[in-house]
Design a protein around this motif. Structure first.
Motif, PDB file in Angstrom:
ATOM      1  N   GLU A 146      63.158  -9.936  43.072  1.00 50.45           N
ATOM      2  CA  GLU A 146      62.704 -10.561  41.830  1.00 50.45           C
ATOM      3  C   GLU A 146      63.542 -11.799  41.479  1.00 50.45           C
ATOM      4  N   ARG A 186      64.875 -15.282  41.955  1.00 45.61           N
ATOM      5  CA  ARG A 186      64.454 -16.488  42.683  1.00 45.61           C
ATOM      6  C   ARG A 186      65.458 -17.625  42.538  1.00 45.61           C
ATOM      7  N   ASN A 241      60.167 -20.373  39.562  1.00 46.42           N
ATOM      8  CA  ASN A 241      58.709 -20.359  39.648  1.00 46.42           C
ATOM      9  C   ASN A 241      58.172 -21.224  40.785  1.00 46.42           C
ATOM     10  N   ASP A 247      50.759 -17.637  52.184  1.00 45.83           N
ATOM     11  CA  ASP A 247      49.987 -17.547  50.942  1.00 45.83           C
ATOM     12  C   ASP A 247      50.468 -18.581  49.931  1.00 45.83           C
ATOM     13  N   ASP A 248      51.782 -18.842  49.906  1.00 49.56           N
ATOM     14  CA  ASP A 248      52.329 -19.803  48.948  1.00 49.56           C
ATOM     15  C   ASP A 248      51.756 -21.200  49.172  1.00 49.56           C
ATOM     16  N   GLU A 275      48.189 -21.230  48.008  1.00 46.78           N
ATOM     17  CA  GLU A 275      48.157 -21.213  46.551  1.00 46.78           C
ATOM     18  C   GLU A 275      48.522 -22.571  45.972  1.00 46.78           C
ATOM     19  N   VAL A 325      51.087 -20.098  41.264  1.00 45.56           N
ATOM     20  CA  VAL A 325      51.809 -18.833  41.111  1.00 45.56           C
ATOM     21  C   VAL A 325      52.263 -18.396  42.497  1.00 45.56           C
ATOM     22  N   THR A 361      54.378 -16.312  45.379  1.00 38.64           N
ATOM     23  CA  THR A 361      54.782 -14.912  45.571  1.00 38.64           C
ATOM     24  C   THR A 361      55.846 -14.724  46.653  1.00 38.64           C
ATOM     25  N   LYS A 376      55.291 -15.190  49.843  1.00 37.37           N
ATOM     26  CA  LYS A 376      54.618 -14.634  51.045  1.00 37.37           C
ATOM     27  C   LYS A 376      53.803 -15.707  51.736  1.00 37.37           C
TER      28      LYS A 376
END
Length: 258
Positions: free
Chosen positions: A47, A49, A200, A238-239, A242, A254, A256, A258
């Protein structure tokens, strides 16, 4: 008993606070062990970052605790402590999470070099900085011989290290030691605005960017080869998908990790 290092996580940001204010957060075994333990927690927590490193009271860190250092007996014991101090700085540079130094006051000796190990550095207008080792017959430690010339150039680094003179925040900013200087009442907000922004952002991209920027031994050809192999892998995450989608949809991404 004094808790030498405090650790708090909020909104994906871990705050590590050196907590020996009576000694200006000077380094003894308890503080260094506490920093290692806090970094362990931050690394292990998915969690987290971004990490903020600061000091409680009037100082960020005044360097080595001279009374503690004076009581170390034998070369082996002294060597073990200096190595453990250096390992804190090295870990900060190798953790694939951005680390921000929140410099709230006096910073001297190994404290300056601990600060320089961080990725971004913000200080208040009252902060003062001194590579004070030569004044007590020592060479810079905690990675200072590496970090300072990298930040400000060899000749300026020699001047600060040879003389041990204190410089003010405005001078430190001018020569490249800091990212920004803020008024005391706005410094915390500035630090956490950046910390939250980084928390973020895309962690895989930031982590790899930090890793390669900190490897100053890379040649241009090696950098280009890294880009050729790393960028296609990131393009498949995925980032990245996204981030591109958010760009076209005109919204905040957003990420993650990944």
């Amino acid at each position: 008993m004094e808790t030498a290092v405090l650790y708090v996580v909020e909104n994906g940001v871990a705050t590590i606070t050196m907590n020996r204010p009576k000694s200006l957060n000077s380094m003894n075994d308890g503080l260094i062990n506490g920093l290692h333990e806090a970094l362990d927690k931050a690394v292990a927590d998915a969690e987290v970052r971004c990490i903020v490193l600061t000091g409680n009271g009037k100082a960020f860190c005044a360097g080595g605790d001279l009374s503690y250092l004076n009581n170390l007996t034998g070369t082996a014991e002294k060597k073990a402590f200096i190595a453990k101090v250096g390992d804190v700085a090295k870990r900060i540079t190798t953790i694939e999470k951005p680390v921000i130094a929140w410099v709230n006051g006096v910073t001297a000796g190994a404290g300056v070099n601990l600060m320089l190990a961080c990725d971004l550095i913000y200080a208040n207008t009252k902060a003062r900085f001194g590579e004070s080792f030569a004044k007590v017959g020592l060479i810079p430690d905690c990675g200072g011989l590496y970090f300072l010339p990298k930040a400000i150039g060899v000749h300026r680094a020699k001047e600060l290290m040879f003389t041990g003179d204190l410089i003010d925040a405005a001078t430190a900013l001018q020569i490249g030691m800091l990212n920004d200087v803020c008024e005391e009442e706005t410094l915390k907000d500035t630090v956490y605005a950046m910390a939250n922004r980084l928390a973020n952002s895309a962690p895989l991209a930031i982590g790899l960017t930090k890793k390669y920027l900190n490897n100053t031994a890379l040649t241009l050809d090696e950098v280009l080869a890294i880009e050729e192999t790393t960028q296609p892998l990131l393009m498949g995450t995925d980032d990245c998908k996204e981030g591109i989608a958010a760009f076209y949809e005109k919204r905040n991404p957003v990420f993650t990790g990944k």
